[in-house]
Write a protein that holds these residues in place. Structure first.
Motif, mmCIF file in Angstrom:
data_model
loop_
_atom_site.group_PDB
_atom_site.id
_atom_site.type_symbol
_atom_site.label_atom_id
_atom_site.label_comp_id
_atom_site.label_asym_id
_atom_site.label_seq_id
_atom_site.Cartn_x
_atom_site.Cartn_y
_atom_site.Cartn_z
ATOM 1 N N PHE A 1 0.869 -1.134 -0.100
ATOM 2 C CA PHE A 1 -0.030 0.026 0.003
ATOM 3 C C PHE A 1 0.866 1.187 0.039
ATOM 4 O O PHE A 1 1.969 1.260 0.394
ATOM 5 C CB PHE A 1 -0.796 0.194 1.259
ATOM 6 N N TRP A 2 0.251 2.347 -0.541
ATOM 7 C CA TRP A 2 1.041 3.675 -0.504
ATOM 8 C C TRP A 2 0.046 4.804 -0.374
ATOM 9 O O TRP A 2 -1.095 4.731 -0.666
ATOM 10 C CB TRP A 2 2.144 3.747 -1.628
ATOM 11 N N SER B 1 7.587 7.317 -6.134
ATOM 12 C CA SER B 1 8.818 8.364 -5.958
ATOM 13 C C SER B 1 8.238 9.526 -5.205
ATOM 14 O O SER B 1 8.999 10.299 -4.563
ATOM 15 C CB SER B 1 9.169 8.867 -7.266
ATOM 16 N N ASP B 2 7.117 9.916 -5.480
ATOM 17 C CA ASP B 2 6.230 10.905 -4.789
ATOM 18 C C ASP B 2 5.349 10.609 -3.619
ATOM 19 O O ASP B 2 4.329 11.453 -3.174
ATOM 20 C CB ASP B 2 5.558 12.156 -5.800
ATOM 21 N N ALA B 3 5.406 9.384 -3.375
ATOM 22 C CA ALA B 3 4.359 8.805 -2.175
ATOM 23 C C ALA B 3 5.030 9.490 -0.975
ATOM 24 O O ALA B 3 6.177 9.723 -0.674
ATOM 25 C CB ALA B 3 4.452 7.402 -2.029
ATOM 26 N N ASP B 4 3.872 9.758 -0.151
ATOM 27 C CA ASP B 4 4.109 10.507 1.380
ATOM 28 C C ASP B 4 4.607 9.246 2.245
ATOM 29 O O ASP B 4 5.305 9.303 3.241
ATOM 30 C CB ASP B 4 3.088 11.080 1.732
ATOM 31 N N GLU B 5 4.162 8.028 1.953
ATOM 32 C CA GLU B 5 4.035 6.827 2.919
ATOM 33 C C GLU B 5 3.858 5.606 2.137
ATOM 34 O O GLU B 5 2.992 5.367 1.307
ATOM 35 C CB GLU B 5 3.113 6.993 4.039
ATOM 36 N N ILE B 6 4.792 4.380 2.558
ATOM 37 C CA ILE B 6 4.439 3.238 1.993
ATOM 38 C C ILE B 6 4.578 2.013 3.122
ATOM 39 O O ILE B 6 5.267 2.218 3.982
ATOM 40 C CB ILE B 6 5.651 2.901 0.925
ATOM 41 N N LEU B 7 3.765 1.138 2.995
ATOM 42 C CA LEU B 7 3.704 0.086 3.997
ATOM 43 C C LEU B 7 3.438 -1.100 3.300
ATOM 44 O O LEU B 7 3.046 -1.122 2.069
ATOM 45 C CB LEU B 7 2.739 0.151 5.094
ATOM 46 N N PRO C 1 5.982 -0.470 8.183
ATOM 47 C CA PRO C 1 6.398 0.613 7.720
ATOM 48 C C PRO C 1 7.593 0.555 6.814
ATOM 49 O O PRO C 1 8.580 -0.171 7.016
ATOM 50 C CB PRO C 1 6.627 1.781 8.819
ATOM 51 N N VAL C 2 7.539 1.263 5.616
ATOM 52 C CA VAL C 2 8.547 0.996 4.694
ATOM 53 C C VAL C 2 9.285 2.523 4.833
ATOM 54 O O VAL C 2 8.764 3.429 4.776
ATOM 55 C CB VAL C 2 8.467 0.829 3.181
ATOM 56 N N ASN C 3 10.815 2.239 5.203
ATOM 57 C CA ASN C 3 11.516 3.444 5.274
ATOM 58 C C ASN C 3 12.340 3.818 4.106
ATOM 59 O O ASN C 3 12.722 4.973 3.786
ATOM 60 C CB ASN C 3 12.670 3.233 6.413
ATOM 61 N N GLN C 4 12.665 2.869 3.199
ATOM 62 C CA GLN C 4 13.460 2.926 2.099
ATOM 63 C C GLN C 4 13.323 2.210 0.831
ATOM 64 O O GLN C 4 12.907 0.988 1.242
ATOM 65 C CB GLN C 4 14.755 2.790 2.652
ATOM 66 N N ILE C 5 13.208 2.506 -0.480
ATOM 67 C CA ILE C 5 13.335 1.693 -1.484
ATOM 68 C C ILE C 5 14.315 2.007 -2.308
ATOM 69 O O ILE C 5 14.407 3.387 -3.069
ATOM 70 C CB ILE C 5 12.006 1.856 -2.233
ATOM 71 N N ASP C 6 15.565 1.169 -2.344
ATOM 72 C CA ASP C 6 16.547 1.660 -2.981
ATOM 73 C C ASP C 6 17.241 3.093 -2.759
ATOM 74 O O ASP C 6 17.658 2.898 -1.224
ATOM 75 C CB ASP C 6 16.300 1.608 -4.540
ATOM 76 N N ASN C 7 17.290 4.062 -3.219
ATOM 77 C CA ASN C 7 17.832 5.208 -2.791
ATOM 78 C C ASN C 7 16.738 6.372 -2.283
ATOM 79 O O ASN C 7 17.111 7.409 -2.236
ATOM 80 C CB ASN C 7 19.036 5.885 -3.706
ATOM 81 N N GLN C 8 15.511 5.975 -2.264
ATOM 82 C CA GLN C 8 14.485 6.740 -1.929
ATOM 83 C C GLN C 8 13.903 6.388 -0.282
ATOM 84 O O GLN C 8 13.858 5.511 0.079
ATOM 85 C CB GLN C 8 13.318 6.431 -2.631
#
Length: 265
Positions: A179-180, A227-233, A243-250
């Motif tokens: 989800f994001w 890339s412009d999501a405020d939050e990902i889980l 909660p997702v803190n990082q995807i590759d360098n994002q």
């Protein structure tokens, strides 16, 4: 482990789960001896069995076996597998009239407790999911794509994989749904062509549809949409939400949606 209600650890080589991956499964969290979302896990298996046209499953017996497996566990995982049973060498299901029930119990993945506090890192997987609308959504026993995804993930420093289909659209993670959030809008990938429609995904969609006027947008989007999501889980029945803190360098810092959903898991 119990096979058709009897303590056992071996399965006949002629069972169609061995020969063809002909069956389905579900994995449930046990808390204080109780299986969370038990009825939904049974419903999930029944839906998968219906799609696969596996008939004659003793669902009452399977549910009771799951309950007994969970009964003495404080925190654990119960896995239930349904196969078409034993059959001949070929693909034909003729003569397969006795499905096999397999129930096992194992330790709970304690690292999920730490990940809920720390958050997780995702890495885009080079392994893509095939489109198979007939089987999309169900948790069948053909998991070779996930095995290959996990093999690649183990070569990275990430905690989970971000997985796309052969068209490059987001589907899920290796063993979780996605989800994001962008502002007040929440999104999750369309699973009509591939992927697993998890118990927790279904639950979170129900929660969001009941509490948000915008509900959830089910979309087919490439990874660049994040890339412009405020939050990902991510979520599954065991996590249940991370909660997702990082995807590759994002990097992602907000936990507004995560905090709300965790209270409703």
């Amino acid at each position: 482990m119990w096979i058709n209600g009897v303590a056992a650890a071996t399965l006949p080589a002629s069972d169609r789960s061995v020969q063809f991956g002909d069956g389905c499964f579900t994995t449930a969290r046990v808390s204080d001896g109780v299986i969370e979302f038990l009825s939904r896990h049974i419903d999930r298996l029944q839906r998968a069995a219906s799609v696969l046209r596996i008939e004659g499953v003793d669902w009452a017996a399977l549910e009771q076996e799951m309950v007994l497996a969970a009964g003495q566990q404080q925190e654990a995982v119960v896995k239930a597998v349904v196969t078409r049973g034993q059959g001949g060498r070929g693909y034909s299901v003729a003569g397969c009239s006795a499905p096999t029930r397999i129930v096992s119990v194992s330790a709970y993945p304690v690292h999920y407790h730490a990940w809920r506090k720390q958050g997780v890192k995702l890495a885009l997987s080079p392994v893509t999911l095939s489109k198979a609308p007939l089987l999309a959504g169900i948790k069948h026993l053909n998991r070779l794509e996930q095995v290959m995804i996990r093999m690649h993930l183990d070569q990275t420093e990430a905690n989970e994989a971000l997985v796309v289909d052969t068209s490059g659209c987001l589907v899920e993670c290796c063993a979780a749904n996605l989800f994001w959030r962008k502002g007040n809008q929440v999104f999750t990938p369309d699973l009509s062509q591939s992927g697993v429609d998890g118990i927790m995904r279904q639950h979170l969609i129900r929660v969001l549809e009941a509490t948000s006027p915008r509900g959830v947008h089910i979309v087919s989007e490439p990874p660049s949409t994040l890339s412009d999501a405020d939050e990902i889980l991510i979520c599954n029945a065991l996590m249940p939400v991370l909660p997702v803190n990082q995807i590759d360098n994002q990097y992602y810092a907000s936990r507004r949606l995560y905090d709300f959903l965790l209270q409703n898991c």
